[in-house]
Write a protein that holds these residues in place. Sequence first.
Motif, PDB file in Angstrom:
ATOM      1  N   ARG A   6      -3.974 -36.971  -5.400  1.00 48.33           N
ATOM      2  CA  ARG A   6      -5.435 -37.096  -5.412  1.00 48.33           C
ATOM      3  C   ARG A   6      -5.996 -36.353  -6.613  1.00 48.33           C
ATOM      4  O   ARG A   6      -5.531 -35.257  -6.950  1.00 48.33           O
ATOM      5  N   LEU A   9     -11.056 -32.615  -6.778  1.00 48.41           N
ATOM      6  CA  LEU A   9     -12.319 -33.026  -6.139  1.00 48.41           C
ATOM      7  C   LEU A   9     -13.506 -32.915  -7.097  1.00 48.41           C
ATOM      8  O   LEU A   9     -14.452 -33.703  -7.010  1.00 48.41           O
ATOM      9  N   GLU A  10     -13.447 -31.949  -8.005  1.00 52.21           N
ATOM     10  CA  GLU A  10     -14.564 -31.821  -8.958  1.00 52.21           C
ATOM     11  C   GLU A  10     -14.627 -33.045  -9.873  1.00 52.21           C
ATOM     12  O   GLU A  10     -15.702 -33.478 -10.266  1.00 52.21           O
ATOM     13  N   ARG A  40      -6.288 -40.355   6.403  1.00 51.77           N
ATOM     14  CA  ARG A  40      -6.546 -38.916   6.567  1.00 51.77           C
ATOM     15  C   ARG A  40      -7.092 -38.314   5.272  1.00 51.77           C
ATOM     16  O   ARG A  40      -8.034 -37.514   5.287  1.00 51.77           O
ATOM     17  N   GLU A  43     -10.656 -39.375   4.705  1.00 49.78           N
ATOM     18  CA  GLU A  43     -11.616 -38.586   5.494  1.00 49.78           C
ATOM     19  C   GLU A  43     -11.769 -37.180   4.911  1.00 49.78           C
ATOM     20  O   GLU A  43     -12.883 -36.666   4.786  1.00 49.78           O
ATOM     21  N   GLU A  44     -10.638 -36.585   4.546  1.00 46.76           N
ATOM     22  CA  GLU A  44     -10.690 -35.232   3.980  1.00 46.76           C
ATOM     23  C   GLU A  44     -11.535 -35.200   2.706  1.00 46.76           C
ATOM     24  O   GLU A  44     -12.351 -34.294   2.497  1.00 46.76           O
ATOM     25  N   LEU A  47     -15.198 -35.557   3.649  1.00 49.90           N
ATOM     26  CA  LEU A  47     -15.712 -34.301   4.233  1.00 49.90           C
ATOM     27  C   LEU A  47     -15.926 -33.251   3.146  1.00 49.90           C
ATOM     28  O   LEU A  47     -16.955 -32.567   3.114  1.00 49.90           O
ATOM     29  N   ALA A  48     -14.954 -33.135   2.257  1.00 47.15           N
ATOM     30  CA  ALA A  48     -15.054 -32.113   1.200  1.00 47.15           C
ATOM     31  C   ALA A  48     -16.245 -32.398   0.277  1.00 47.15           C
ATOM     32  O   ALA A  48     -16.981 -31.485  -0.099  1.00 47.15           O
ATOM     33  N   ARG A  50     -18.905 -34.043   1.070  1.00 50.74           N
ATOM     34  CA  ARG A  50     -20.152 -33.794   1.826  1.00 50.74           C
ATOM     35  C   ARG A  50     -20.466 -32.308   1.858  1.00 50.74           C
ATOM     36  O   ARG A  50     -21.603 -31.879   1.671  1.00 50.74           O
ATOM     37  N   LEU A  51     -19.429 -31.489   2.117  1.00 53.01           N
ATOM     38  CA  LEU A  51     -19.641 -30.029   2.151  1.00 53.01           C
ATOM     39  C   LEU A  51     -20.102 -29.534   0.783  1.00 53.01           C
ATOM     40  O   LEU A  51     -20.993 -28.678   0.685  1.00 53.01           O
ATOM     41  N   ARG A  52     -19.505 -30.074  -0.257  1.00 51.84           N
ATOM     42  CA  ARG A  52     -19.890 -29.686  -1.612  1.00 51.84           C
ATOM     43  C   ARG A  52     -21.345 -30.043  -1.870  1.00 51.84           C
ATOM     44  O   ARG A  52     -22.114 -29.247  -2.418  1.00 51.84           O
ATOM     45  N   ARG A  54     -23.726 -30.497   0.331  1.00 52.36           N
ATOM     46  CA  ARG A  54     -24.631 -29.679   1.151  1.00 52.36           C
ATOM     47  C   ARG A  54     -24.832 -28.303   0.523  1.00 52.36           C
ATOM     48  O   ARG A  54     -25.933 -27.770   0.487  1.00 52.36           O
ATOM     49  N   GLU A  55     -23.742 -27.742   0.008  1.00 56.43           N
ATOM     50  CA  GLU A  55     -23.811 -26.425  -0.630  1.00 56.43           C
ATOM     51  C   GLU A  55     -24.761 -26.450  -1.829  1.00 56.43           C
ATOM     52  O   GLU A  55     -25.437 -25.481  -2.131  1.00 56.43           O
ATOM     53  N   ARG A  56     -24.803 -27.604  -2.499  1.00 55.44           N
ATOM     54  CA  ARG A  56     -25.646 -27.719  -3.697  1.00 55.44           C
ATOM     55  C   ARG A  56     -26.997 -28.356  -3.408  1.00 55.44           C
ATOM     56  O   ARG A  56     -27.755 -28.667  -4.329  1.00 55.44           O
TER      57      ARG A  56
END
Lengths: 231, 132
Positions: A6, A9-10, A40, A43-44, A47-48, A50-52, A54-56
């Motif tokens: 993968r 993520l950035e 899997r 989804e991961e 999720l990651a 989305r969390l990123r 939300r943090e920003r």
Amino acid sequence: MITGDRKPLEEIAAMVEGFERVLILGCGTCVTVCMAGGEREAEETALALRLRGRERGVSREIWYANVERQCDEEFLQEAVDHVARADVVVSLACGCGVQHMVTVFPDLIVYPGLNTTFMGVTEELGVWAERCLGCGDCVLERTGGVCPITRCSKSLLNGPCGGSADGACEVDKTIPCGWQLIIDRLEAIGQLQRLDEVLPPKDWSKSHSGGPRFRIREDVRGTDDVEEGAQ
Amino acid sequence: MHDKEGIMIIFGCKHTATPILEEASGREARVHLPDFEYRELPCLGSLDPLMVLRALDEGARSVVAVGCFQGRCRHLTGSQRAKAALGHVGDVLEEVGLDRSMIGLVLGSPIDQRAMIEQLAKFATNDGGDVE
């Protein structure tokens, strides 16, 4: 299987910057087995991201889906509803899947979420190893079933080279010498005499050098031309 | 889906964490710990990285896994597996610029309730942290 890693993520986040609806699409075959781009991992990744976001303080819709194989249109059709909703798709398939996505959905923006790496095997739980380069001119019958193209760091056809020592490769001592593996294997199956044969220079024209390769089965391909009622 | 906003979600081993956090003594745990939701697992070895990420996606402030001391797991390797799973989640969180101290692992014994709650309280007051 085709394996991949993968993308960071950035890097994926930068690709989808500015898009409102982001679909992460997994592929259920090779990259599922090597745990890089299956359901899997899709989804991961969703999720990651989305969390990123939300943090920003970035609000966007990011969801995931999965199809059995992105390299076959019949399976891609199962993703039609998801694709219709998306502004951009991050495909976690190998490069074949990504390219087939843009062929099947020509108006869709598809970005790769995976770096496709090699064709290989599961060596042990969590470890995958390269075995085939797809050279188009297999010599495994002469080398005891061990590929000199992928297993020898120098892809020598008449090895080993002078750097082989204690069964290890000089390029990386943690890698077994491919030619030592070939010799051991030929000895085990009673075919050491195979080493007397000098393998001729490889015909690389059967590899990628001439552009994309095709495999055609005319008997299957031609069925559209068969007249109705013909036996 | 942020209905768990601000709370701590605890994934716990049925044998070690449930007696302390859910059964009779669970009331005491709630006195000493900030608002938390307990999610029981048959063994901490069944903790999946996706469970932890989903919990954070639900809005949890932090996620902690509670299980048996290594070597005391009924299923032998549950705590090690949980540690590996949390390690993977931590890597993912770091990749997207989040603090891996949002997640933690607390290992203990079901007969030492006080020590377990103290460790959980420490995790909670540090706003996470790699507690073990």
